[in-house]
Structures are given as C-alpha cells and as structure tokens.
Design an enzyme around this catalytic site. Structure first.
Site, PDB file in Angstrom:
ATOM      1  N   LYS A  79       1.004  -1.666   0.307  1.00  0.00           N
ATOM      2  CA  LYS A  79       0.238   0.006  -0.014  1.00  0.00           C
ATOM      3  C   LYS A  79       0.893   1.430  -0.172  1.00  0.00           C
ATOM      4  CE  LYS A  79      -4.251   2.194   2.744  1.00  0.00           C
ATOM      5  NZ  LYS A  79      -4.678   1.403   3.591  1.00  0.00           N
ATOM      6  N   SER A 154     -10.270   1.891   2.780  1.00  0.00           N
ATOM      7  CA  SER A 154      -8.985   2.043   1.596  1.00  0.00           C
ATOM      8  C   SER A 154      -8.194   1.376   0.847  1.00  0.00           C
ATOM      9  CB  SER A 154      -7.881   3.600   2.444  1.00  0.00           C
ATOM     10  OG  SER A 154      -7.445   3.145   4.105  1.00  0.00           O
ATOM     11  N   SER A 178      -9.871  -0.419   7.111  1.00  0.00           N
ATOM     12  CA  SER A 178      -8.887  -0.538   5.494  1.00  0.00           C
ATOM     13  C   SER A 178      -8.209  -1.270   4.869  1.00  0.00           C
ATOM     14  CB  SER A 178      -8.447   1.243   5.586  1.00  0.00           C
ATOM     15  OG  SER A 178      -9.179   1.703   5.730  1.00  0.00           O
TER      16      SER A 178
END
Lengths: 494, 96
Positions: A79, A154, A178
């Site tokens: 990420k 997210s 997330s």
C-alpha cells in the site's frame, strides 16, 4: 500446470523449493498478468517492474544457496502509505506525489530480509481516509468482480490486486476497517492484527492510536504466513510490544470442537452480537452470514447470542478521535521538508496555507477540519474527551464479553461493494459503511475477514473478532471455515 | 446544526488550510451534518469514566542511550522542496 499467477503463497513456496519454476519465471508470469488486467482494475499507483525482476534474480540466488523463507521470491503489492526506500510513496495524495522515502518501513525490511519481490505500490484513499478507494488523487480502482463497483477502501488497491491475481498478496493498513472491508468486497482474506503486534515504523500516520499494518491474501494459511513474517517487537515503534506465540502458519488445523482457550478441551464459544445485525444491514448479507454461522456450528463451535450495547456509539467515537489524531499528524505537511510546496508568495504562513489547501484532497481537508473543530477551545471537552471516555466504555464492553466467549462473528460490512460514485457526495453515508469494522480498532482487537458467500454475484465477508493477541484462535477458526467451504476458490472472470 | 461561514474560516485558519469561499460553504453544511451524527453522545452518562488516550498498555518505553544508525544529510535533504546548501529553505519568518 495452471498459470503461475494463480498460485497461493504456500503453493509458490513448494514450487520454488521443488524447482518446478524459478522466482524469475514467477515474476514474469505476474508481470504479464498485470499488463493484461491492470487497464481494467487499476489497483497500482506505481509498478516497479525492473526492481521486481532484479529482486527475483536475488531470490533465485538465495534459493540456490539454501537461504529460503516462506516469502522468498513471492511478488507483493505494498500500500502506498507504507514507506519503501527509493520507491515513491505518495499516500495517493498530490501532497506526496514526488516523495521518495530515504528509508524502509520495518515491515518492508522484514519482507526484503526474506528476499520478497515488490511488484509495486497499491492504490488507496488519500492518506487512508475513505471506504471506496475513490478518494485517491490519481485514479479510482475498480472491483475485479464488477468493474462498475468500488473495491472498498482505503486499501482498495490491495484487495483488488489480490482478487485479480496481480500479486500473490498485499500489505494494507487498517485504521477503521481499511484492510478488512476491501478484503470482503473483493472476496479475499484480510487481517487487522492486534494493536501493537506489527510495527508502524514507516507507516505514514493517519490516526496513530488505531493504525495497524496487515496482510491481504488469497487464503487463510497465506494470511498466517505473512502475519508471521511481519509481526514482532520493534525498537523503532514504542507501541509495538513483545508477545511471543508459536508460528501460526504451522498450527492452523486444531479442532475447533475441542480448542476453546477459555475452557480447555471444550468447543470454541462464538458470540453473535445482535447490534451488528440490525439497522442498515442488507437482508441478503445477513442471510449469507447466518448461513456461515451455521457452518461454524456444524464444525463443532458453540454459538451464543450476545449484546454489545455501546456499538451504537462506535461511529461517533471513531469519527471524533480519528480526525483529531489526523489533524495533528498531518500538521507535518507544511511544504518545508518534503512534499508539495507552494512558494508563489513571499509570506511564510500564506505559503503554508496554499500548500495545504492545494496539496490535500477534499476528504483529507474535511477530516482535518473535523479534527480541528473537535480539538478546538470550547469543544474539546464536549467532543474529544467525551469520545475518549466512550472509547473506554467500548473497550470495557469487549473485555467483559471475552470472559464469556472466545470469538465474535459479524458481517465485515453491512453491504456488498457499491457502485462507483454512489456515496462520493455524501460523507455521512460513506462513514456509515464502516460500522462493523470500527469497533475492533477502537478496542485495539485483532479481526479477520474471510470470504463466506455471495450476494448479487458480489463477495460477502465474515468478520471474526478476538481478544487482544489471540490471532492464533482467529486463524484456527478462519481456516476450519475456509477448508469446509468453497468460497475462497471462486475467482472473478477478467 | 450548521456551522456558519465565519466559524469554518476560523477553523481553516487554525488548520492552516487555504479554502475558497465555495469550499467553506460546502464544509459549513457537511461539518454540520457530520457533527449532528455525534449528538447521540450528548446524553451518555460518563461520570467517573476515564478517557482512553491510547490502547497500548506500555508506558515509558526506553532504550540504552547509544548512538545508532542515522540518515545521512543528503538523504534527509533529498525531498526538500527548496534547499540552500545543507539547509531547508523557507520564506522569511522575521521581518527586517
């Protein structure tokens, strides 16, 4: 043989150790796969093809000398909020568009110590703030099961890339859901570890008392392999504590009808909190979860209805404290030491205000403003301190419930992946999607999302929440469930 | 509840964010809607409940006072938007 990009980490490891293929063969296969599906999925912010090939060569050298770990040669997406030395780390923000960290996050160092192969950086909602991946400053990511729907957020890039077989696994971060929510929306496995079990050093901070890094994987045993690789104390993160438990990945198949930690030799006790099945849950999602609970029962677990009345206050508690911490953490983006900087004015304060006004996207600005309001003079007691007290109530409620049951089971999300653009204009509606995942962050508990069925041809995730540092129990349950169902074998057609 | 434009402008100045009038108008509505959702906390009896600032139970984590690895000056400055030799350069803070 099937395509190499379809293999799990476990299968890759045995293929590499048996000499069936090399790390170079593997990464080449993944690169082809990324080229084929990335135009639809768009899960990456940057693709580090040349680096990946170089790392694969190193992995093959390591394998030939016998230096062989479970993640050696295995391609990963990281990420873009997790610092990678020499690779841009943007947080999906214009603010950090050109930022290249001079150091690796501890989790990245741990992967590189195993000679992992970094295939690129994952798309996300800007600075981790969002539940749909649409708040990326660069582009949206599309759900591989239906490209008109969101991948969740997210860590939407992580969820989508693993489901689309663009990588073998991904590292995400989870502040209010997330990791788990995108895992559920994409039909893959996602773990938010106990707060303090994985180092946050190098994770660009959103809300420090909630943030945790964790794995997104194709299977439960892969999830255990990655968690084993990244956890452990770190002198660079004072909140990352020393807890020793045995390697989880090799102890997955304990019988759940005899392995209750509360009462040795007895079946695992599973609590079903009624508050997670009321307002806002889609009837189809509820039905899928009910079926999954029956499946757990048939595996020998004891099912008990339980109540967590303070769940109704969880959203308010989170959406006061997290933006407050965010407003403090993001004060560092002032255009002085790194990142976007507007110097088209001689005045220092004006330069700073313009930098932040133009560098941050709308959701980030909204949360900084919320936090600034909650922390401002006259409102601090009414909002921030009050939310912290509610946090204590919620925490106590979980401590209490875990004297009665070993694990809680809930939906990961009350709804399936929603259409792109559906909730973008209504922040309150977007925040409400996090209702099932937020409590584990508030109380610092471990929680895993496992695929458990479909609704409208979209995947549904089941969430298992445990007491702090009982990941082995969660994995044990999740593995038993996965092995007795076929949900994890279903793949999107791309 | 609705925050008035002046309140939003004040918050923006505290947060050091340059916002257009349009942004301020939109935020006055949105922040109002969001904080309305928090009203449920108002009636909770929290008498005697201590606030949780942090979930980790560790306190005063210390280490030996030994020199460790540090980033080289070049590495620290590599992302500087404007640099002057080995310094980050900012606009003048003090007036002449």
């Amino acid at each position: 043989m099937s395509n190499l990009w379809e293999l799990s980490i476990k299968e890759i490891h045995s293929g590499l150790s048996g000499g069936a293929f090399s790390a170079h063969d593997l990464v080449t296969s993944y690169i082809e796969r990324v080229r084929a599906v990335e135009p639809i999925v768009q899960s990456f912010i940057s693709i580090t093809e040349a680096l990946a090939l170089e790392q694969a060569t190193k992995a093959d050298e390591a394998i030939s000398t016998g230096a062989f770990h479970p993640l050696t040669g295995v391609p990963v997406q990281i990420k873009d909020i997790i610092s990678t030395a020499g690779i841009p780390t943007t947080c999906a923000s214009k603010m950090l568009e050109n930022y290249v960290p001079p150091f690796d996050a501890t989790v990245v160092s741990k992967l590189l110590d195993q000679n992992a192969v970094i295939l690129g950086k994952g798309n996300m909602d800007e600075f981790g703030m969002g539940s749909s991946c649409e708040h990326s400053a660069f582009h949206a990511t599309h759900n591989p099961w239906d490209s008109k729907r969101v991948p969740g957020g997210s860590s939407g890039g992580g969820g989508a890339s693993v489901a689309a077989n663009e990588v073998a696994y991904a590292l995400g971060s989870d502040t209010g859901g997330s990791i788990r929510q995108p895992a559920a929306f994409n039909g893959v496995v996602g773990l938010k570890p106990t707060y303090g079990s994985v180092s946050r050093y190098g994770l660009i901070a959103y809300a420090s008392s909630f943030d945790q890094i964790g794995p997104i994987t194709k299977t439960v045993s892969d999830c255990a392999i990655v968690f084993d690789a990244i956890r452990g104390p770190d002198p660079l993160d004072a909140t990352c504590v020393s807890r020793t438990y045995d390697e989880i990945a090799v102890n997955l198949d304990r019988n759940i009808s005899t392995s209750s930690p509360l009462n040795e030799g007895s079946p695992i006790r599973i609590g079903v909190p009624e508050e997670f099945f009321t307002e806002g849950i889609s009837p189809e999602v509820k039905k899928v979860i009910d079926d999954a609970i029956r499946q757990l029962e048939s595996l020998g677990a004891l099912i008990e209805p339980v109540s967590l009345p303070n769940t109704v206050h969880a959203l308010a508690c989170y959406y006061i404290i997290a933006p407050s911490e965010c407003s403090a953490n993001l004060a560092r983006f002032d255009g002085v030491k790194f990142g976007y900087s507007d110097r088209n004015t001689p005045d220092m304060w004006e330069s700073m205000e313009r930098t932040r006004g133009h560098g941050f996207g709308p959701e980030v600005k909204r949360r900084i403003m919320m936090g600034t309001y909650a922390l401002s003079s006259g409102y601090y007691e009414a909002y921030y301190t009050k939310a912290q007290r509610v946090r204590t109530l919620i925490r106590r409620e979980y401590e209490e419930i875990f004297t009665k049951v070993d694990v809680l089971v809930t939906p990961t999300s009350p709804v399936i992946a929603f259409p792109l653009g559906d909730k973008l204009d209504d922040p309150v509606e977007m925040y409400n999607v996090d209702i099932c995942t937020i409590p584990a962050n508030i109380a610092g508990l471990p929680a895993i999302s496992v695929p458990c069925g479909f609704s409208e041809n979209m995947p549904v995730g089941m969430q298992l929440i445990g007491k702090a540092f009982t990941e082995p129990v969660l994995f044990n349950m999740a593995y038993a469930f996965e092995q007795s169902t076929r949900w994890h074998q279903m793949k999107p057609q791309l | 509840m609705e925050l008035d434009i002046e309140q939003v402008k004040h918050l923006a100045s505290l947060a050091r964010i340059d916002l257009s009038l349009e942004d301020c108008q939109e935020l006055s509505q949105q922040l109002g809607d969001i904080f309305d959702q928090f009203e449920s906390l108002r009636d909770l009896n929290l008498e005697g409940v201590t606030p949780t600032a942090h979930i980790a139970d560790s306190t005063n984590v210390t280490r030996e006072d030994q020199v460790g690895h540090c980033l080289a000056t070049e590495d620290v400055l590599i992302n500087a938007p404007v640099r002057n030799g080995d310094f980050f350069q900012v606009n003048p803070v003090l007036e002449e």
